[in-house]
Scaffold this active site. Structure first.
Site, mmCIF file in Angstrom:
data_model
loop_
_atom_site.group_PDB
_atom_site.id
_atom_site.type_symbol
_atom_site.label_atom_id
_atom_site.label_comp_id
_atom_site.label_asym_id
_atom_site.label_seq_id
_atom_site.Cartn_x
_atom_site.Cartn_y
_atom_site.Cartn_z
ATOM 1 N N LYS A 91 0.802 -1.223 0.000
ATOM 2 C CA LYS A 91 0.000 0.000 0.000
ATOM 3 C C LYS A 91 0.842 1.284 0.000
ATOM 4 O O LYS A 91 0.449 2.291 -0.559
ATOM 5 C CB LYS A 91 -0.924 0.016 1.223
ATOM 6 C CG LYS A 91 -1.914 -1.132 1.269
ATOM 7 C CD LYS A 91 -3.194 -0.771 0.613
ATOM 8 C CE LYS A 91 -4.279 -1.815 0.570
ATOM 9 N NZ LYS A 91 -4.141 -3.084 1.180
ATOM 10 N N GLU A 113 -10.154 5.999 3.116
ATOM 11 C CA GLU A 113 -10.993 4.935 3.648
ATOM 12 C C GLU A 113 -10.076 3.752 3.927
ATOM 13 O O GLU A 113 -9.013 3.637 3.335
ATOM 14 C CB GLU A 113 -12.053 4.526 2.625
ATOM 15 C CG GLU A 113 -11.576 3.549 1.536
ATOM 16 C CD GLU A 113 -10.497 4.089 0.599
ATOM 17 O OE1 GLU A 113 -10.423 5.325 0.418
ATOM 18 O OE2 GLU A 113 -9.714 3.282 0.066
ATOM 19 N N SER A 380 1.900 -9.765 -1.116
ATOM 20 C CA SER A 380 1.515 -8.358 -0.954
ATOM 21 C C SER A 380 1.695 -7.810 0.457
ATOM 22 O O SER A 380 1.819 -6.604 0.634
ATOM 23 C CB SER A 380 0.065 -8.167 -1.397
ATOM 24 O OG SER A 380 -0.779 -9.069 -0.699
HETATM 25 C C1 LIG Z 1 -5.149 -4.213 0.915
HETATM 26 C C2 LIG Z 1 -4.438 -5.466 0.696
HETATM 27 C C3 LIG Z 1 -4.727 -6.311 -0.393
HETATM 28 C C4 LIG Z 1 -5.863 -6.080 -1.342
HETATM 29 O O1 LIG Z 1 -5.811 -4.895 -2.086
HETATM 30 P P1 LIG Z 1 -5.430 -4.850 -3.615
HETATM 31 O O2 LIG Z 1 -5.763 -3.461 -4.004
HETATM 32 O O3 LIG Z 1 -6.227 -5.882 -4.333
HETATM 33 O O4 LIG Z 1 -3.971 -5.117 -3.726
HETATM 34 C C5 LIG Z 1 -3.955 -7.431 -0.568
HETATM 35 N N1 LIG Z 1 -2.951 -7.741 0.277
HETATM 36 C C6 LIG Z 1 -2.650 -6.965 1.326
HETATM 37 C C7 LIG Z 1 -1.542 -7.365 2.220
HETATM 38 C C8 LIG Z 1 -3.374 -5.796 1.581
HETATM 39 O O5 LIG Z 1 -3.067 -5.040 2.624
#
Ligand SMILES: *Cc1c(COP(=O)(O)O)cnc(C)c1O
Length: 393
Positions: A91, A113, A380
């Site tokens: 993020k 948000e 992610s």
């Molecule tokens: C917010 C989040 C996601 C999902 O958001 P995307 O916009 O689809 O990337 C996925 N993995 C993690 C660790 C997150 O914090």
């Protein structure tokens, strides 16, 4: 730049702007400001400095030899380690880009948000760093589920506004944040956390997150002297996945696989599999796939992973699905928990529940992939934030 996008930010028939008239001026201003900033060497230098010195880029592309051996059939998996970034997820790539824009536009107040709390933390972090006022909208259900992230945001000086309407999750928090923006548009910059919302957000957030795919491309070519066969990432709003996919868009041999949350099962009515199970509709200012009932009311999404718990998805994914550039599958809560356990045990890496869905996909369906294939998975985020959910408090 992808030539399938026209000026109004359409991806094929998806995207666009479905917003109150009062926001059109603000969105035009943002579009203008972003397109000059993007070409400005000073802006690019500043962003790249923040990404490397503050957030910790480039992230490693790690060969997961134990996971690969576990999967067998000569499959080799590399993990793009976004979990190692400051604040623990991808993020921050986006919030750093947008806060620099907000500063350029002389905005003094940041709103956002948040669902999982990860975007709220990433926003509160950059607002603290640049000394800007910060207000975060969050559903009361998510406040309960993500206690640690709430504490983090407060420590970072953000004001949290609890949202009690609707399902009390991300969807409702987004609606409230849009409402705030309409009211305070002069002083306020709205940092959207994924590739959703009205134009220019889906394009802009995609470009900020494309650093993931650009690095991964360079890294895999250096390590393997060839492009991967598959890119696999989880899809909530769709930003980490599109960030990985987009720089490979023209490499037709590289297959894209997006993994959504099947929650308690895609026929249970309690899931967040928007691309797998949804239909075309409008949510939060853009046309895309959404989860809605037969009367056009948006459904309540469900996933054990708060970051995937959203009944919409970025318009570029709806487009990729339509033109078959990407395939999408869904993984249940209980499968995701097994993936969470597997990566922790075999690699010593505790993944967030969101990318644990991708590990679970590999665990349960690797036999569908070509033998000897080379795979890049977007890891992610890290899983510390999810221990409360899995083990209780
Ligand atoms: C917010 C989040 C996601 C999902 O958001 P995307 O916009 O689809 O990337 C996925 N993995 C993690 C660790 C997150 O914090």
């Amino acid at each position: 730049m992808n030539k399938d996008i026209n000026k109004q930010g359409h991806f094929g028939s998806f995207g666009g702007r479905f917003v109150p008239e009062t926001l059109i001026y603000a969105l035009d201003e943002l579009t203008r400001e972003y397109s000059t900033a993007k070409k400005d060497p000073r802006f690019r230098r500043e962003l790249s400095y923040c990404l490397s010195q503050y957030a910790g880029r480039p992230t490693p592309l790690y060969f997961a030899s134990n996971l690969s051996r576990y999967l067998g059939r000569g499959i080799r998996v590399y993990l793009k380690r976004e979990d190692l970034l400051h604040t623990g997820a991808h993020k921050i790539n986006n919030t750093l880009g947008q806060v620099l824009l907000a500063r350029r536009m002389k905005k003094t107040r940041i709103i956002a948000e948040t669902g999982a709390g990860q975007h709220g933390v990433a926003t509160a972090t950059v607002a603290a760093m640049f000394g800007l006022e910060c207000v975060i909208y969050m559903g009361t259900e998510d406040i309960k589920r993500q206690r640690l992230n709430v504490l983090r945001m407060r420590l970072l000086n953000a004001k949290i506004v609890p949202v009690k309407s609707g399902s009390r999750t991300l969807k409702d928090a987004t609606t409230e944040a849009l409402r705030d923006w309409v009211t305070n548009v002069g002083s306020t910059y709205y940092i959207i956390g994924s590739v959703v919302g009205p134009h220019p957000y889906p394009v802009m957030v995609r470009n900020f997150q494309s650093v993931i795919g650009k690095e991964a491309r360079r890294q895999i070519l250096a390590k393997e002297k060839r492009l991967p066969d598959y890119l696999i990432a989880c899809v909530g709003g769709g930003s980490n996945s599109i960030g990985l996919f987009h720089p490979f868009f023209k490499d037709k041999k590289v297959k894209f696989i997006g993994i959504e949350a099947a929650g308690e099962g895609i026929f249970s009515g309690k899931h967040a599999a928007t691309l797998v199970k949804g239909s075309v509709g409008v949510l939060h200012g853009a046309k895309s796939d959404v989860l809605e009932d037969k009367f056009g009311q948006i459904n309540i999404a469900h996933s054990i992973a708060a970051g995937l718990d959203y009944p919409g998805v970025g318009p570029e994914h709806a487009f990729y699905k339509k033109i078959r550039r990407a395939e999408y599958y869904a993984v249940t809560d209980s499968q995701a928990l097994k993936g969470f356990d597997l990566l922790s045990k075999v690699e010593g890496i505790i993944p967030a529940l969101e990318p644990a869905h991708v590990i679970a996909y590999l665990q349960t369906r690797a036999q569908k992939l070509k033998p000897d294939s080379l795979i890049i998975v977007c890891l992610s985020g890290r899983g510390d934030k999810d221990l409360d959910i899995i083990y209780g408090r």
